[in-house]
Design a protein around this motif. Sequence first.
Motif, PDB file in Angstrom:
ATOM      1  N   ARG A  57      14.630  14.875  -8.911  1.00 27.42           N
ATOM      2  CA  ARG A  57      14.535  16.395  -8.257  1.00 27.42           C
ATOM      3  C   ARG A  57      13.206  16.987  -8.544  1.00 27.42           C
ATOM      4  NH1 ARG A  57      19.864  16.571 -10.197  1.00 27.42           N
ATOM      5  NH2 ARG A  57      19.114  17.656 -11.998  1.00 27.42           N
ATOM      6  N   ALA A  58      12.534  16.853  -9.690  1.00 28.18           N
ATOM      7  CA  ALA A  58      11.119  17.338  -9.758  1.00 28.18           C
ATOM      8  C   ALA A  58       9.982  16.819  -8.935  1.00 28.18           C
ATOM      9  CB  ALA A  58      10.650  17.283 -11.248  1.00 28.18           C
ATOM     10  N   LEU A  59      10.126  15.438  -8.873  1.00 32.34           N
ATOM     11  CA  LEU A  59       9.092  14.925  -7.800  1.00 32.34           C
ATOM     12  C   LEU A  59       9.283  15.315  -6.426  1.00 32.34           C
ATOM     13  CD1 LEU A  59       9.047  11.387  -9.494  1.00 32.34           C
ATOM     14  CD2 LEU A  59       7.288  12.750  -9.420  1.00 32.34           C
ATOM     15  N   GLU A  60      10.558  15.526  -5.890  1.00 28.60           N
ATOM     16  CA  GLU A  60      10.830  15.795  -4.525  1.00 28.60           C
ATOM     17  C   GLU A  60      10.536  17.210  -4.503  1.00 28.60           C
ATOM     18  OE1 GLU A  60      14.576  13.028  -3.177  1.00 28.60           O
ATOM     19  OE2 GLU A  60      15.141  14.866  -4.448  1.00 28.60           O
ATOM     20  N   ALA A  61      10.684  18.112  -5.468  1.00 27.70           N
ATOM     21  CA  ALA A  61       9.993  19.486  -5.416  1.00 27.70           C
ATOM     22  C   ALA A  61       8.653  19.518  -5.322  1.00 27.70           C
ATOM     23  CB  ALA A  61      10.724  20.211  -6.463  1.00 27.70           C
TER      24      ALA A  61
ATOM     25  N   HIS B 103       0.754  -1.101   0.069  1.00 26.02           N
ATOM     26  CA  HIS B 103       0.048  -0.055  -0.117  1.00 26.02           C
ATOM     27  C   HIS B 103       0.827   1.307   0.107  1.00 26.02           C
ATOM     28  CE1 HIS B 103      -3.289  -2.523   0.768  1.00 26.02           C
ATOM     29  NE2 HIS B 103      -2.770  -3.164   1.776  1.00 26.02           N
ATOM     30  N   ALA B 104       0.967   1.884  -1.319  1.00 27.16           N
ATOM     31  CA  ALA B 104       2.018   2.967  -1.287  1.00 27.16           C
ATOM     32  C   ALA B 104       1.639   4.128  -0.535  1.00 27.16           C
ATOM     33  CB  ALA B 104       2.001   3.292  -2.771  1.00 27.16           C
ATOM     34  N   PRO B 105       2.380   4.797   0.099  1.00 24.93           N
ATOM     35  CA  PRO B 105       2.103   6.049   0.911  1.00 24.93           C
ATOM     36  C   PRO B 105       1.897   7.088  -0.016  1.00 24.93           C
ATOM     37  CG  PRO B 105       4.547   5.395   1.059  1.00 24.93           C
ATOM     38  CD  PRO B 105       3.983   4.225   0.346  1.00 24.93           C
ATOM     39  N   ARG B 106       1.246   8.080   0.472  1.00 25.29           N
ATOM     40  CA  ARG B 106       0.865   9.318  -0.410  1.00 25.29           C
ATOM     41  C   ARG B 106       1.926  10.156  -0.983  1.00 25.29           C
ATOM     42  NH1 ARG B 106      -4.827  11.122   0.094  1.00 25.29           N
ATOM     43  NH2 ARG B 106      -5.897   9.834   1.503  1.00 25.29           N
ATOM     44  N   ASP B 107       3.084   9.971  -0.274  1.00 18.64           N
ATOM     45  CA  ASP B 107       4.190  10.911  -0.741  1.00 18.64           C
ATOM     46  C   ASP B 107       5.159   9.937  -1.551  1.00 18.64           C
ATOM     47  OD1 ASP B 107       5.234   9.036   1.369  1.00 18.64           O
ATOM     48  OD2 ASP B 107       6.356  10.699   2.348  1.00 18.64           O
TER      49      ASP B 107
ATOM     50  N   HIS C 255       7.219  14.758  -3.191  1.00 17.38           N
ATOM     51  CA  HIS C 255       7.317  13.453  -2.840  1.00 17.38           C
ATOM     52  C   HIS C 255       8.409  13.099  -2.173  1.00 17.38           C
ATOM     53  CE1 HIS C 255       3.764  12.616  -5.348  1.00 17.38           C
ATOM     54  NE2 HIS C 255       4.291  13.491  -6.375  1.00 17.38           N
ATOM     55  N   ARG C 256       8.409  12.467  -1.035  1.00 23.25           N
ATOM     56  CA  ARG C 256       9.837  12.127  -0.302  1.00 23.25           C
ATOM     57  C   ARG C 256      10.232  10.793  -0.301  1.00 23.25           C
ATOM     58  NH1 ARG C 256       7.954  13.319   6.004  1.00 23.25           N
ATOM     59  NH2 ARG C 256       6.043  12.204   5.158  1.00 23.25           N
TER      60      ARG C 256
END
Length: 260
Positions: free
Chosen positions: A189-193, A134-138, A196-197
Amino acid sequence: MTATTLTGRTTSTASPGGTPALVVVAHGSRDPRALSTVRALLHRVRALRPALPVHLGHIELNAPLLPDTLAALGDGEAVLVPLLLSRGYHVKRDIPELAAASPARTRVAAPLGPHPLLVDALHDNLLEAGWPLHAPRDAAVVLASAGSRDPESRTDTGRTAALLADRLGVPVVPAYASAAAPTVPEAVRALEARGHRRVAVASYFTAPGRFATECAAAAPWIASAPLGTHAAMARLLLHRYDEALKTGGRGAERRALALP
């Protein structure tokens, strides 16, 4: 009809009833793990369909090269299935030209992707790497591919990313090791920005090699293994073979229209 392989063994070039042989066309790699992986994958294909003659031919870098494999078939029939994940120069030009120059009677199948079976393999490999049920939201995924200047190749990779996103329920961004943007580090980097942790890298490569290793090293969380010898890969090679027999080898053109 029989032929002598590059290893000196005599093998049938056509199955009972005159069924065309399957020739799996791999790109070739300087990484020895790639060749061993492809050979193991062909072993799985043969196990699924023992009566079907299965051969290997490379575009470059590894023996047997595709022209040598086709020459060994003589004037027999063969279906060439690219062990490639999207349309591009090799699928559109190299493989058809090599096939046309051979004495064998050939049909060229569509590349493997996009197709739901590839998503099965990507999903399983992510789970094996530590992706939660179950993937977390982030969470998010970067789909790491080799890359191509051909826009249709990027379209195909984007469609695979969309299928994987539907399966996982999280964003999946296609990224490339060469020839296209974004790169894997840029996509991470784009996803982390965007908040998405936990960003995973899904390895969208058929076998281990330099690109797969470099892309996995850019993962800030987990990275899956290449598609390799997953059972879905063997099934998909046979599916493309069967599809080419039905369509007369026009599957590559149909990729732009519809799945599978």
